[in-house]
Design a protein around this motif. Structure first.
Motif, PDB file in Angstrom:
ATOM      1  N   SER A  13       0.843  -1.207   0.000  1.00 38.45           N
ATOM      2  CA  SER A  13       0.000   0.000   0.000  1.00 38.45           C
ATOM      3  C   SER A  13       0.875   1.253   0.000  1.00 38.45           C
ATOM      4  N   ASP A  23       0.397   3.969  -2.966  1.00 38.83           N
ATOM      5  CA  ASP A  23       0.010   5.346  -2.618  1.00 38.83           C
ATOM      6  C   ASP A  23       1.101   6.335  -3.038  1.00 38.83           C
ATOM      7  N   ARG A  59       0.848   9.497  -5.863  1.00 38.14           N
ATOM      8  CA  ARG A  59       1.221  10.899  -5.557  1.00 38.14           C
ATOM      9  C   ARG A  59       2.311  11.390  -6.511  1.00 38.14           C
ATOM     10  N   ALA A 110      -5.313   0.689  -1.981  1.00 39.41           N
ATOM     11  CA  ALA A 110      -4.275   1.556  -2.566  1.00 39.41           C
ATOM     12  C   ALA A 110      -4.071   1.220  -4.045  1.00 39.41           C
ATOM     13  N   ARG A 120      -6.796   2.716  -6.075  1.00 34.94           N
ATOM     14  CA  ARG A 120      -6.586   4.166  -6.292  1.00 34.94           C
ATOM     15  C   ARG A 120      -5.565   4.399  -7.409  1.00 34.94           C
TER      16      ARG A 120
END
Lengths: 235, 280
Positions: free
Chosen positions: A94, A98, A102, A141, A144
């Motif tokens: 994760s 993540d 970003r 994650a 996403r």
């Protein structure tokens, strides 16, 4: 000039690649030493082909308990030396996913300001173990990172050896055919890592070539000591 | 002097153009890396140039774009551009087959409107399918066709395409793209539509029509030119418009157009085709 359907900004094509490396404790010893020995080869091999070198941008992200950028996305021609990576702790997928989301978002906007037009970014995910964070956390994650509604979502190639789990790697690669690879049973990391790093170069070069000849694809490498993880092509 | 070959620099130069071009093992005129042609009739001035991208030249591969025009009778002109999909394997061959089939079909048709335009595209698709049989996807190619009719009111144009080869209207230094989408994509992606139709998902056939204003040019482009044109509003777009401004008077030669098509720009290494008509 304000012509209909023409751009308004001067832009140049760029194909971003992110190498996302597992540096958990299980990579200690020969595997991490080989990664560090092979990383400079990516720079020199890619740099040998001027057509490739002017299109690709390359960054390195490592992950263990956390994730960080050890080489920001860069034109490899401008890199004097490649970073060395160090072994850390556990294996948080994760944290990796993540961080990638970003970084890709930030790099995309920085690239736009610098006049870049991106091909869809590629993530080359390498792990030698199973995630140590809770499954639901890393799956969230991952969702996403790969969310189709997020327009910068990357294509992912996943590679595993050691204790890596084929089913998990297939999930990381979104269950797409020829996107997830695992080392052949019994193949030693000392044999797999150099081949894998060479394969990554091959994938970067071939993918870049497909891009600048007008048909951008994420081209998987040929890896004799690794095999593609079969997935259901209907998914 | 650089050992490589390149035309003018439009924007940041490409380092790849500095490398010498290797001698290919096999080369024939029909697969030349540099092709240029043109001519004038009572109704039209046509110029064409097609050059292999620097990436193909350096890897010893042919240009995988193809083009043709047909003048079946006075006042009727067809323009065709196809761009073979490099990763398909035999995309250049597919582009040749598609263009030849459509060209031959259009020389014989009676009508000259949207129906014939779409029929030419289907004939091209069928020819690629027939040539490739079970491996037809190896011959994948984009395709754009324009039928131009000269009339007293101006030149009427009907277009159809599959894939990302495109068509523009050029008036002085203003470019208007006749198919939407190219500049609006946030990320560059794969070619979604190709011939033969049905070999991939999303093979959308697009159509367009336009009445060419006086003094305008219709310019068909493969994506090797169309992408940098969209991405170079301050470099490629005005420079190519300036080059093409010499077309109607005859001042621009086919060889000069080919030299311009070979412009150097960082990251732009795809095959390039320009096929332009100016109604008189």
């Amino acid at each position: 000039m304000a012509s209909r359907y023409l751009g308004t900004e001067e832009r140049y094509a760029v194909f971003p690649f992110y190498l996302c490396l597992d540096v958990s404790q299980s990579m200690a010893g020969e595997p991490i030493a080989q990664v560090n020995a092979e990383l400079p080869q990516i720079r020199s091999s890619v740099g040998q082909d001027p057509a490739v070198a002017e299109v690709i941008r390359f960054g390195v992200v490592t992950f263990s308990e956390g994730a960080r950028t050890v080489l920001p996305l860069v034109d490899l021609a401008l890199v004097e030396s490649m970073p060395t990576v160090e072994v850390e702790g556990r294996t948080s997928y994760s944290a990796a996913f993540d961080h990638l989301r970003r970084v890709i978002e930030a790099d995309y906007h920085a690239g736009r300001l610098a006049g870049e037009r991106w091909y869809r970014p590629a993530v080359l995910f390498v792990s030698d173990g199973r995630p140590t964070d809770p499954e639901e956390r890393w799956l969230q994650a991952h969702r996403r990172l790969t969310d189709p509604a997020w327009r910068r979502h990357p294509n992912i190639l996943a590679f595993g050896f050691g204790e890596a789990v084929p089913e998990i790697l297939a999930t990381v690669a979104e269950n797409k055919p020829n996107r997830a690879y695992v080392a052949a049973e019994g193949a030693a990391p000392s044999a797999v890592v150099p081949e894998l790093m060479a394969g990554l170069v091959q994938s970067i070069v071939s993918s870049s070539a497909s891009a600048y000849t007008g048909s951008p694809q994420l081209v998987p490498p040929q890896l004799p000591n690794m095999q593609p993880i079969p997935v259901d092509e209907l998914e | 002097m650089s050992p490589g070959w390149a035309g003018p620099v439009w924007g940041e130069p490409s380092a790849a153009t500095e490398a010498p071009v290797p001698l290919r093992r096999r080369a024939v005129a029909s697969e030349a890396c540099y092709r240029a042609d043109g001519g004038q009739s009572a109704e039209f001035v046509v110029l064409a140039a097609s050059v292999a991208g620097v990436a193909h030249r350096l890897s010893g591969r042919r240009c995988e774009d193809a083009y043709a025009w047909a003048l079946p009778r006075p006042g009727r002109l067809a323009l065709i551009v196809a761009d073979g999909v490099s990763t398909a394997g035999r995309g250049g061959e597919g582009a040749d087959i598609a263009v030849s089939a459509a060209w031959e079909h259009l020389l014989a048709v009676e009508g000259w409107g949207e129906m014939e335009c779409l029929a030419a595209l289907r004939v091209a698709s069928d020819a690629v399918s027939a040539a490739g049989c079970a491996s037809a996807s190896e011959l994948s190619t984009t395709f754009v066709v324009a039928l131009v009719s000269a009339s007293e009111a101006g030149a009427e144009v009907r277009l159809a395409r599959v894939g990302d080869s495109s068509a523009f209207i050029l008036v002085k230094d203003r470019w208007d793209e006749l198919f939407p989408g190219g500049a609006e994509d946030e990320l560059r992606g794969s070619v979604v539509g190709v011939l033969p139709l049905g070999s991939r998902g999303g093979d959308a056939v697009e159509t367009a029509s336009v009445l060419l204003p006086a003094g305008a040019a219709l310019v068909l482009l493969s994506d090797g030119v169309a992408d940098p044109l969209r991405d170079g509003p301050g470099t490629v777009a005005p420079a190519l418009a300036e080059v093409l401004s010499g077309g109607p008077s005859g001042a621009l030669t086919p060889l000069a157009l080919a030299d311009a098509a070979d412009f150097s720009r960082r990251g732009c290494q795809d095959d390039r085709t320009i096929l332009a008509v100016w109604p008189r």
